[in-house]
Design an enzyme around this catalytic site. Structure first.
Site, PDB file in Angstrom:
ATOM      1  N   VAL A   6       3.866   6.799  -1.559  1.00 15.84           N
ATOM      2  CA  VAL A   6       5.036   7.676  -1.675  1.00 15.84           C
ATOM      3  C   VAL A   6       6.281   6.838  -1.356  1.00 15.84           C
ATOM      4  O   VAL A   6       6.418   6.316  -0.246  1.00 15.84           O
ATOM      5  CB  VAL A   6       4.936   8.879  -0.714  1.00 15.84           C
ATOM      6  CG1 VAL A   6       6.204   9.724  -0.785  1.00 15.84           C
ATOM      7  CG2 VAL A   6       3.708   9.722  -1.045  1.00 15.84           C
ATOM      8  N   HIS A  46       8.120   6.359   5.396  1.00 17.44           N
ATOM      9  CA  HIS A  46       7.403   7.246   6.321  1.00 17.44           C
ATOM     10  C   HIS A  46       6.541   6.406   7.254  1.00 17.44           C
ATOM     11  O   HIS A  46       5.988   5.382   6.869  1.00 17.44           O
ATOM     12  CB  HIS A  46       6.548   8.271   5.575  1.00 17.44           C
ATOM     13  CG  HIS A  46       5.636   7.666   4.562  1.00 17.44           C
ATOM     14  ND1 HIS A  46       6.070   7.266   3.315  1.00 17.44           N
ATOM     15  CD2 HIS A  46       4.317   7.379   4.602  1.00 17.44           C
ATOM     16  CE1 HIS A  46       5.063   6.767   2.639  1.00 17.44           C
ATOM     17  NE2 HIS A  46       3.971   6.811   3.400  1.00 17.44           N
ATOM     18  N   GLY A  80       0.793  -1.231   0.000  1.00 22.99           N
ATOM     19  CA  GLY A  80       0.000   0.000   0.000  1.00 22.99           C
ATOM     20  C   GLY A  80       0.820   1.273   0.000  1.00 22.99           C
ATOM     21  O   GLY A  80       0.266   2.357   0.199  1.00 22.99           O
ATOM     22  N   GLN A  81       2.141   1.171  -0.236  1.00 21.47           N
ATOM     23  CA  GLN A  81       2.978   2.382  -0.213  1.00 21.47           C
ATOM     24  C   GLN A  81       2.748   3.205  -1.475  1.00 21.47           C
ATOM     25  O   GLN A  81       2.924   2.738  -2.592  1.00 21.47           O
ATOM     26  CB  GLN A  81       4.468   2.009  -0.100  1.00 21.47           C
ATOM     27  CG  GLN A  81       5.370   3.214   0.108  1.00 21.47           C
ATOM     28  CD  GLN A  81       6.827   2.820   0.327  1.00 21.47           C
ATOM     29  OE1 GLN A  81       7.196   1.650   0.176  1.00 21.47           O
ATOM     30  NE2 GLN A  81       7.647   3.790   0.666  1.00 21.47           N
ATOM     31  N   HIS A 126       3.257   6.517   9.544  1.00 20.39           N
ATOM     32  CA  HIS A 126       2.020   7.241   9.852  1.00 20.39           C
ATOM     33  C   HIS A 126       1.761   7.174  11.357  1.00 20.39           C
ATOM     34  O   HIS A 126       1.876   6.102  11.960  1.00 20.39           O
ATOM     35  CB  HIS A 126       0.815   6.590   9.172  1.00 20.39           C
ATOM     36  CG  HIS A 126       0.836   6.615   7.672  1.00 20.39           C
ATOM     37  ND1 HIS A 126       0.081   7.482   6.931  1.00 20.39           N
ATOM     38  CD2 HIS A 126       1.514   5.865   6.764  1.00 20.39           C
ATOM     39  CE1 HIS A 126       0.274   7.258   5.640  1.00 20.39           C
ATOM     40  NE2 HIS A 126       1.136   6.278   5.515  1.00 20.39           N
TER      41      HIS A 126
HETATM   42  P1  5GP Z   1       1.470   5.724   1.877  1.00 22.47           P
HETATM   43  O1  5GP Z   1       0.262   5.174   1.173  1.00 22.47           O
HETATM   44  O2  5GP Z   1       2.645   5.846   0.940  1.00 22.47           O
HETATM   45  O3  5GP Z   1       1.799   4.993   3.143  1.00 22.47           O
HETATM   46  O4  5GP Z   1       1.041   7.163   2.361  1.00 22.47           O
HETATM   47  C1  5GP Z   1       1.419   8.329   1.734  1.00 22.47           C
HETATM   48  C2  5GP Z   1       0.769   9.456   2.499  1.00 22.47           C
HETATM   49  O5  5GP Z   1       1.362  10.671   2.087  1.00 22.47           O
HETATM   50  C3  5GP Z   1      -0.732   9.577   2.234  1.00 22.47           C
HETATM   51  O6  5GP Z   1      -1.438   9.485   3.470  1.00 22.47           O
HETATM   52  C4  5GP Z   1      -0.881  10.961   1.596  1.00 22.47           C
HETATM   53  O7  5GP Z   1      -2.027  11.646   2.026  1.00 22.47           O
HETATM   54  C5  5GP Z   1       0.386  11.663   2.018  1.00 22.47           C
HETATM   55  N1  5GP Z   1       0.843  12.634   1.040  1.00 22.47           N
HETATM   56  C6  5GP Z   1       0.964  12.450  -0.297  1.00 22.47           C
HETATM   57  N2  5GP Z   1       1.426  13.571  -0.886  1.00 22.47           N
HETATM   58  C7  5GP Z   1       1.609  14.487   0.108  1.00 22.47           C
HETATM   59  C8  5GP Z   1       2.054  15.841   0.129  1.00 22.47           C
HETATM   60  O8  5GP Z   1       2.377  16.428  -0.897  1.00 22.47           O
HETATM   61  N3  5GP Z   1       2.117  16.459   1.344  1.00 22.47           N
HETATM   62  C9  5GP Z   1       1.765  15.806   2.492  1.00 22.47           C
HETATM   63  N4  5GP Z   1       1.844  16.506   3.626  1.00 22.47           N
HETATM   64  N5  5GP Z   1       1.322  14.535   2.511  1.00 22.47           N
HETATM   65  C10 5GP Z   1       1.241  13.872   1.341  1.00 22.47           C
END
Ligand code: 5GP
Ligand code: ZN
Length: 144
Positions: A96, A100, A93-94, A102
């Site tokens: 970005v 990171h 589910g990544q 959450h």
């Molecule tokens: P992942 O699905 O990769 O674990 O979560 C990526 C998170 O990054 C998502 O919750 C999304 O809302 C957040 N996100 C994506 N783009 C940006 C951004 O440009 N700025 C911020 N502050 N959060 C972001």
């Protein structure tokens, strides 16, 4: 390397609402919060996967998340519990591809659920647990 939005945020090339930073990590508000107060803890160094991240940054990630967790509970935002979530790789589910963690405030009735398939509710045979543990132990490189 394609442009990384989190590297841009950490370099002040893109905006974010920071709540913390040090020499290894920073924490800022998720732009699409699951609940109000949803924070992302991010290492300064670019690494797509947790296994590619240096141990000092990985350790600091959890220490910062612990402090954010405590701050959320004291903040006055609805926070009766906290989920820590790290999606490591696209199939997990990544979205970005910069590590990171959450930190998500949770409260009764917030409407969110974490669901797994029915496979989760079936106990696995000990022989299979042992076989899988052996595969992982072999790759751990240390004593248990
Ligand atoms: P992942 O699905 O990769 O674990 O979560 C990526 C998170 O990054 C998502 O919750 C999304 O809302 C957040 N996100 C994506 N783009 C940006 C951004 O440009 N700025 C911020 N502050 N959060 C972001
Ligand atoms: Zn990056």
């Amino acid at each position: 390397m394609p442009t990384c939005i989190f590297c841009n945020i950490l370099s002040d090339l893109a905006p974010a609402q920071f709540v913390y930073h040090d020499e290894l990590c920073a924490a800022f508000m998720d732009i699409r919060p699951i609940n109000p107060g949803h924070v992302l803890v991010v290492p300064r160094v670019h690494a797509a996967l947790l296994s590619e991240l240096d141990q000092a940054s990985a350790g600091r990630l959890l220490q910062v998340a612990q402090r954010v967790d405590a701050a959320l509970r004291a903040s006055g935002l609805p926070c009766e519990g906290v989920n820590l979530f790290l999606a490591d790789g696209r199939p997990a589910g990544q979205e970005v591809l910069h590590v990171h963690l959450h930190v998500i405030p949770r409260f009764h009735g917030d409407g969110h659920h974490l669901r797994f398939s029915s496979a989760y509710f079936t106990a696995t045979a000990v022989t299979e647990l042992e076989k899988n543990a052996d595969l992982i132990r072999t790759c751990m490189g240390g004593k248990v």
